[in-house]
Design an enzyme around this catalytic site. Structure first.
Site, PDB file in Angstrom:
ATOM      1  N   LYS A   1      -9.776  18.046 -37.479  1.00 58.13           N
ATOM      2  CA  LYS A   1      -8.381  18.391 -37.735  1.00 58.13           C
ATOM      3  C   LYS A   1      -7.959  19.627 -36.938  1.00 58.13           C
ATOM      4  CE  LYS A   1      -7.093  15.067 -40.347  1.00 58.13           C
ATOM      5  NZ  LYS A   1      -6.019  14.143 -39.902  1.00 58.13           N
TER       6      LYS A   1
ATOM      7  N   TYR B   1     -15.220  17.141 -40.476  1.00 56.70           N
ATOM      8  CA  TYR B   1     -13.866  16.614 -40.645  1.00 56.70           C
ATOM      9  C   TYR B   1     -12.834  17.707 -40.355  1.00 56.70           C
ATOM     10  CZ  TYR B   1      -9.662  15.101 -43.150  1.00 56.70           C
ATOM     11  OH  TYR B   1      -8.365  14.795 -43.489  1.00 56.70           O
TER      12      TYR B   1
ATOM     13  N   ASN C   1     -11.814   8.317 -34.156  1.00 53.70           N
ATOM     14  CA  ASN C   1     -10.571   8.107 -34.901  1.00 53.70           C
ATOM     15  C   ASN C   1      -9.685   9.346 -34.963  1.00 53.70           C
ATOM     16  OD1 ASN C   1     -10.914   5.291 -36.034  1.00 53.70           O
ATOM     17  ND2 ASN C   1     -12.803   6.227 -36.766  1.00 53.70           N
TER      18      ASN C   1
ATOM     19  N   SER D   1      -5.331  19.415 -42.260  1.00 54.28           N
ATOM     20  CA  SER D   1      -5.998  19.459 -43.565  1.00 54.28           C
ATOM     21  C   SER D   1      -6.422  20.867 -43.935  1.00 54.28           C
ATOM     22  CB  SER D   1      -7.242  18.557 -43.531  1.00 54.28           C
ATOM     23  OG  SER D   1      -8.051  18.748 -44.666  1.00 54.28           O
TER      24      SER D   1
END
Length: 261
Positions: free
Chosen positions: A155, A151, A90, A115
């Site tokens: 990013k 995560y 994703n 982020s």
């Protein structure tokens, strides 16, 4: 801008903040993997074109990209503890799909939602002092990523993809390292959240600046103008014209503005 703006992940927290703040300023094409509801879409964009598609569906993304003037790419797995297979599919493959579609459709401007997790490990040796007003440490956007979880790795990979598509295909790319957009007042429970707080109003304004400013490739921080902060807002102000109106110091611990404001 005469052409519509494609907003991926339109039903998420950041997408809702953008639409509620500047929904009546642009024509929108809203893409989300789930059908959008009245809670997701404010009245100002009731007539916006919507696309229900997964960000990894190349054909659907290419079709959604046709005829737009810019894209704000928010879609992806937002969980800090998301499993790698989801982050790869994703957040990395999906982001590449968006950039490829932008190139093929000759869309010049891509705004990528990065982020604070992409630089989370800069805090490791400095916390909690860097969350306080008497500490002058600032991250500027020129530093290398130091992700605090996978995560954040995804990013950082998105930022690198943006750099590549800028250099290789001359796209105008701005990566916004979003801070703490959790509610429309600062969190009371911890200093870090107050230092990186981003109000809904300032969030919408910042992304509006991303759509109207002239830039090449930029990494900026997405927070309000908090007294407590360890992210510099200089590039966002100088390059994008960002003029944040909110400050976590102006609120009481109960989340109410001081002096009745």
């Amino acid at each position: 801008m005469d052409e519509p703006v494609l907003l991926t992940g339109a039903g998420g927290r950041v997408g809702r903040a953008i639409l509620r703040g500047i929904g009546d300023e642009y024509d929108w094409r809203l893409l989300d993997r789930e059908p959008l509801t009245g809670q997701d879409v404010p009245a100002a964009v009731d007539d916006a074109e919507t696309v229900v598609a997964d960000i990894t569906d190349e054909a659907a993304v290419r079709e959604a990209m046709e005829g737009v003037g810019a894209v704000i790419h928010l879609a992806g797995d937002p969980r800090p503890d998301a499993p790698w297979d989801s982050l790869l599919r994703n957040n990395i493959d999906g982001t590449r799909t968006v950039f490829e579609a932008a190139v093929d459709a000759d869309v010049e401007t891509v705004v990528f939602a990065s982020s604070n997790h992409a630089v989370g490990h800069y805090e490791t040796e400095r916390a909690p002092d860097l969350y306080r007003t008497d500490d002058d440490f600032r991250l500027t956007g020129e530093e290398l990523p130091r992700p605090s979880n996978l995560y954040g790795v995804s990013k950082a990979a998105g930022e690198t993809l943006g750099r590549y598509y800028h250099d290789e295909y001359d796209r105008d790319v701005v990566c916004v390292r979003i801070g703490n957009l959790t509610k429309d007042h600062p969190p009371r429970e911890y200093e870090r959240g107050q230092a990186m707080w981003l109000s809904h109003r300032d969030c919408a304004h910042l992304f509006d600046c991303c759509l109207t400013a002239d830039f090449d490739y930029e990494i900026v921080y997405g927070i309000s103008d908090n007294d407590r902060k360890y992210y510099s807002l200089d590039r966002a102000k100088e390059v994008l014209g960002y003029d944040p109106q909110d400050n976590s110091a102006e609120y009481t611990f109960e989340g109410e503005p001081k002096d009745g404001r």
